[in-house]
Design a protein around this motif. Structure first.
Motif, PDB file in Angstrom:
ATOM      1  N   MET A   3     -30.595  36.181  -4.871  1.00 28.51           N
ATOM      2  CA  MET A   3     -31.045  34.841  -4.821  1.00 28.51           C
ATOM      3  C   MET A   3     -32.466  34.557  -4.699  1.00 28.51           C
ATOM      4  O   MET A   3     -32.954  33.190  -4.662  1.00 28.51           O
ATOM      5  CB  MET A   3     -30.244  34.050  -3.530  1.00 28.51           C
ATOM      6  CG  MET A   3     -28.870  33.955  -3.508  1.00 28.51           C
ATOM      7  SD  MET A   3     -28.259  33.146  -4.852  1.00 28.51           S
ATOM      8  CE  MET A   3     -29.056  31.489  -4.707  1.00 28.51           C
TER       9      MET A   3
ATOM     10  N   LEU B  11     -32.716  25.035  -0.275  1.00 29.69           N
ATOM     11  CA  LEU B  11     -33.797  24.778  -1.170  1.00 29.69           C
ATOM     12  C   LEU B  11     -33.924  26.036  -2.269  1.00 29.69           C
ATOM     13  O   LEU B  11     -33.948  25.791  -3.492  1.00 29.69           O
ATOM     14  CB  LEU B  11     -35.304  24.252  -0.475  1.00 29.69           C
ATOM     15  CG  LEU B  11     -35.115  23.152   0.265  1.00 29.69           C
ATOM     16  CD1 LEU B  11     -36.441  22.892   0.591  1.00 29.69           C
ATOM     17  CD2 LEU B  11     -34.529  21.905  -0.468  1.00 29.69           C
TER      18      LEU B  11
ATOM     19  N   HIS C 179     -30.381  29.610 -11.080  1.00 33.86           N
ATOM     20  CA  HIS C 179     -29.749  28.953 -10.062  1.00 33.86           C
ATOM     21  C   HIS C 179     -29.163  27.842 -10.525  1.00 33.86           C
ATOM     22  O   HIS C 179     -28.235  27.036  -9.852  1.00 33.86           O
ATOM     23  CB  HIS C 179     -30.831  28.297  -8.944  1.00 33.86           C
ATOM     24  CG  HIS C 179     -31.343  29.630  -8.373  1.00 33.86           C
ATOM     25  ND1 HIS C 179     -32.090  29.580  -7.378  1.00 33.86           N
ATOM     26  CD2 HIS C 179     -31.032  31.139  -8.475  1.00 33.86           C
ATOM     27  CE1 HIS C 179     -32.352  30.653  -6.787  1.00 33.86           C
ATOM     28  NE2 HIS C 179     -31.767  31.556  -7.385  1.00 33.86           N
TER      29      HIS C 179
ATOM     30  N   GLY D   8     -32.099  28.280  -3.069  1.00 34.72           N
ATOM     31  CA  GLY D   8     -30.850  28.562  -3.975  1.00 34.72           C
ATOM     32  C   GLY D   8     -30.803  27.336  -5.085  1.00 34.72           C
ATOM     33  O   GLY D   8     -30.028  27.483  -6.017  1.00 34.72           O
ATOM     34  N   LEU D   9     -31.539  26.560  -5.219  1.00 33.72           N
ATOM     35  CA  LEU D   9     -31.557  25.340  -6.005  1.00 33.72           C
ATOM     36  C   LEU D   9     -32.298  25.659  -7.260  1.00 33.72           C
ATOM     37  O   LEU D   9     -33.206  26.768  -7.327  1.00 33.72           O
ATOM     38  CB  LEU D   9     -32.087  24.076  -5.592  1.00 33.72           C
ATOM     39  CG  LEU D   9     -31.275  23.154  -4.528  1.00 33.72           C
ATOM     40  CD1 LEU D   9     -31.916  22.254  -3.698  1.00 33.72           C
ATOM     41  CD2 LEU D   9     -29.970  23.097  -4.872  1.00 33.72           C
ATOM     42  N   PRO D  10     -31.896  25.218  -8.440  1.00 36.35           N
ATOM     43  CA  PRO D  10     -32.693  25.500  -9.522  1.00 36.35           C
ATOM     44  C   PRO D  10     -34.061  24.932  -9.598  1.00 36.35           C
ATOM     45  O   PRO D  10     -34.446  24.042 -10.177  1.00 36.35           O
ATOM     46  CB  PRO D  10     -31.815  24.937 -10.779  1.00 36.35           C
ATOM     47  CG  PRO D  10     -30.938  24.013 -10.249  1.00 36.35           C
ATOM     48  CD  PRO D  10     -30.856  24.335  -8.702  1.00 36.35           C
ATOM     49  N   LEU D  11     -34.919  25.641  -8.858  1.00 37.96           N
ATOM     50  CA  LEU D  11     -36.322  24.985  -8.751  1.00 37.96           C
ATOM     51  C   LEU D  11     -37.257  26.401  -8.457  1.00 37.96           C
ATOM     52  O   LEU D  11     -36.681  27.321  -7.940  1.00 37.96           O
ATOM     53  CB  LEU D  11     -36.485  24.268  -7.133  1.00 37.96           C
ATOM     54  CG  LEU D  11     -35.808  23.132  -7.156  1.00 37.96           C
ATOM     55  CD1 LEU D  11     -35.852  22.397  -5.512  1.00 37.96           C
ATOM     56  CD2 LEU D  11     -36.317  21.936  -7.862  1.00 37.96           C
TER      57      LEU D  11
END
Lengths: 249, 299
Positions: A52, B86, A77, B88-91
């Motif tokens: 992750m 946060l 993600h 784990g978000l696409p960021l």
């Protein structure tokens, strides 16, 4: 050809002298439900933290849905849903706000209420998460992981803090997501709850993946009868030496 | 046009502050702190004395409040584990820092904006109509100052591994030394470097001394706002500058126009360069912290 959902090659993580995971080679194919098992301290969370991009590897490589998990975080993600281990939710924010954060960042069009209903939090939509029990927080995190119908669902110790209804809920969600076509990768140190939902099992012990396969195949490997449980397999493979890690398991 | 990816993070940060009691306590305190008319400043500034109130509101209490509202924003999430959501978000991690800075800035600007409106109203009623341009100018520079403070606090919060350490660095180092006590420390550095003793009541016309004093973000902020206010070239509070320049009172405030009376002032002491110093503080610590934050283990 679709790339594996998860593929690690000699993936290692050390903290000073301590080896958390040691040259891990693991492949999880797309569409399967993979149970990543082992006692506490075996390196399960370290592996998930690496996949992750919570932490960086000491050496080795990995691909998640074909993406580099450390350098291609956004694309990766976008297709992954994570229910982490050892987290707190944002105490002043409502359950709905938690979901909106994920929905809007992923640019998904899910309805927060529908997702909360799915995990049994329909009557807590507007309540601040600070008022939630541990089980409710776990359900909220599960709902957040489902946003955007991810291709890969990573659940780190998803049974933590759940009552029997909650455990059944997680199983139902895993089945439904698998039905939808998603890959589900979940870790658990509770060996007994997983045989029902997994296509394949990998057992991690002291940083090594000591065995991998379907439950019947593992029974054959270990020369055990067809009613042997994952626990029996684990005990056979670790030669009963699990007692060193048992205390904190 | 699509909103940037970090926008929902910024919204979450702002909402978190809106739901805290702290910002709604800060707003009235800023009014009380800032409001302080004096005969001397009225004589010099007339109705524009109200603009000075905004500078005072922005000077000590505001930086302290903004740092308090921000310094835990990342380390707290790291300790509690909520940062895993946060991350784990696409960021990218840079997105997370930008979202944090923008959201917390909005949350911190709101109480200041409210207190500015109140100060403007009270001042306008009591002292007459002030220059709206100067008022808005000082307001905007203060908003920039808030963003700078949020940026510094976020940077500290991003690289620390314990809340205790970030508290020490920000409040002991940044606030106490660089913001509150810089006049004394800056003069000490100048004396150590040049070997010249400085009489604070009659400082030498040396550009280096004033340049060192101006490095402090708080003094840079006041230099720019004094410039907009039109009281003189100094990093001190506008009332002290008025004391020195208009009343001939000998104070220990360092004012360029007094020290350089009759002599040419070095270009680098122009007030507008205070903006450059503010931008430096807004960008450099965050970029350095971001460099480490991007590479580190966060769980």
């Amino acid at each position: 050809m679709t790339p594996p959902a998860i593929e690690t090659d000699e993936l290692s993580k050390q903290y000073g002298e301590t080896v958390a995971i040691d040259a891990l080679n693991m492949t999880v194919e797309q569409g399967e439900v993979y149970g990543f098992l082992g006692p506490n301290g075996a390196g399960k969370s370290t592996t998930i933290n690496l996949l992750m991009d919570y932490i960086k590897p000491t050496s080795g490589t990995a691909r998640v849905l074909g993406h580099d998990p450390w350098n291609d975080v956004v694309a990766c993600h976008q297709r992954v849903g994570i229910c982490p281990d050892r987290f707190e939710t944002y105490e002043s924010l409502s359950a709905r706000r938690h979901l909106e954060l994920v929905i809007d960042t992923k640019r998904a069009d899910d309805d927060p209420r529908a997702l909360l209903e799915r995990v049994g939090l329909a009557d807590a939509v507007e309540r601040p998460a600070g008022e939630f029990s541990q089980g409710m927080e776990q359900r909220l995190a599960l709902a957040m992981s489902l946003v955007g119908a991810p291709d890969l669902l990573i659940l780190d110790e998803p049974f933590t803090g759940l009552d029997p209804h909650g455990v059944a809920l997680v199983r139902d969600v895993v089945e439904a997501e698998s039905e939808r076509g998603a890959t589900v990768f979940f870790s658990s140190h509770v060996l007994g709850q997983v045989d029902l939902v997994c296509d394949r099992i990998g057992i991690l012990y002291e940083g090594d993946l000591i065995v991998e396969g379907t439950l019947p195949a593992l029974r054959d490997t270990c020369d055990l009868s067809s009613d042997a449980t994952v626990e029996d397999i684990f005990m056979t493979l670790t030669d009963g030496s699990a007692s060193t890690t048992e205390r904190d398991a | 046009m699509a909103l940037p990816r970090w926008f929902p993070v910024a919204r979450k940060e702002a909402v978190t502050l809106f739901k805290s009691k702290a910002i709604w306590t800060l707003a009235p305190l800023l009014v009380v702190w800032g409001y302080g008319p004096t005969y001397e400043s009225w004589d010099v500034l007339g109705p524009n004395v109200t603009v000075g109130f905004v500078q005072v509101a922005g000077s000590v209490l505001l930086p302290l409040g903004v740092l308090l509202l921000t310094y835990r924003s990342i380390i707290e999430e790291r300790t509690s584990g909520s940062l895993k959501f946060l991350l784990g978000l696409p960021l990218t991690r840079t997105d997370i820092l930008v979202g944090k800075v923008c959201g917390r800035s909005v949350g911190a600007v709101v109480p200041f904006a409210l207190s500015t409106v109140v100060l403007g109203t009270i001042g306008g009623v009591k002292f007459g109509l002030f220059s709206p341009l100067r008022f808005i100018g000082v307001f905007l520079v203060t908003v920039l100052y808030i963003v700078v403070l949020v940026s510094v606090a976020t940077a500290a919060s991003a690289v620390t591994t314990s809340a205790v350490r970030v508290t020490g660095a920000l409040f002991g180092g940044f606030f106490l030394l660089l913001t509150l006590g810089w006049k004394r420390i800056g003069v000490g550095i100048y004396s150590a470097v040049t070997g010249n003793a400085v009489n604070p009541f009659d400082p030498p016309a040396d550009g280096l001394l004033f340049a060192i004093l101006r490095v402090s973000p708080g003094r840079a902020y006041r230099t720019v706002t004094n410039w907009i206010l039109g009281v003189g070239n100094s990093g001190g509070q506008y009332t002290s500058v008025i004391d020195v320049l208009y009343r001939g009172v000998s104070t220990n405030e360092y004012v360029v126009d007094a020290a350089f009376s009759g002599q040419a002032v070095p270009v680098y002491l122009h007030e507008s360069l205070g903006l450059v110093i503010l931008l430096f503080w807004g960008v450099v610590p965050l970029v350095l912290a971001g460099y480490r934050f991007k590479r580190g283990d966060l769980a």
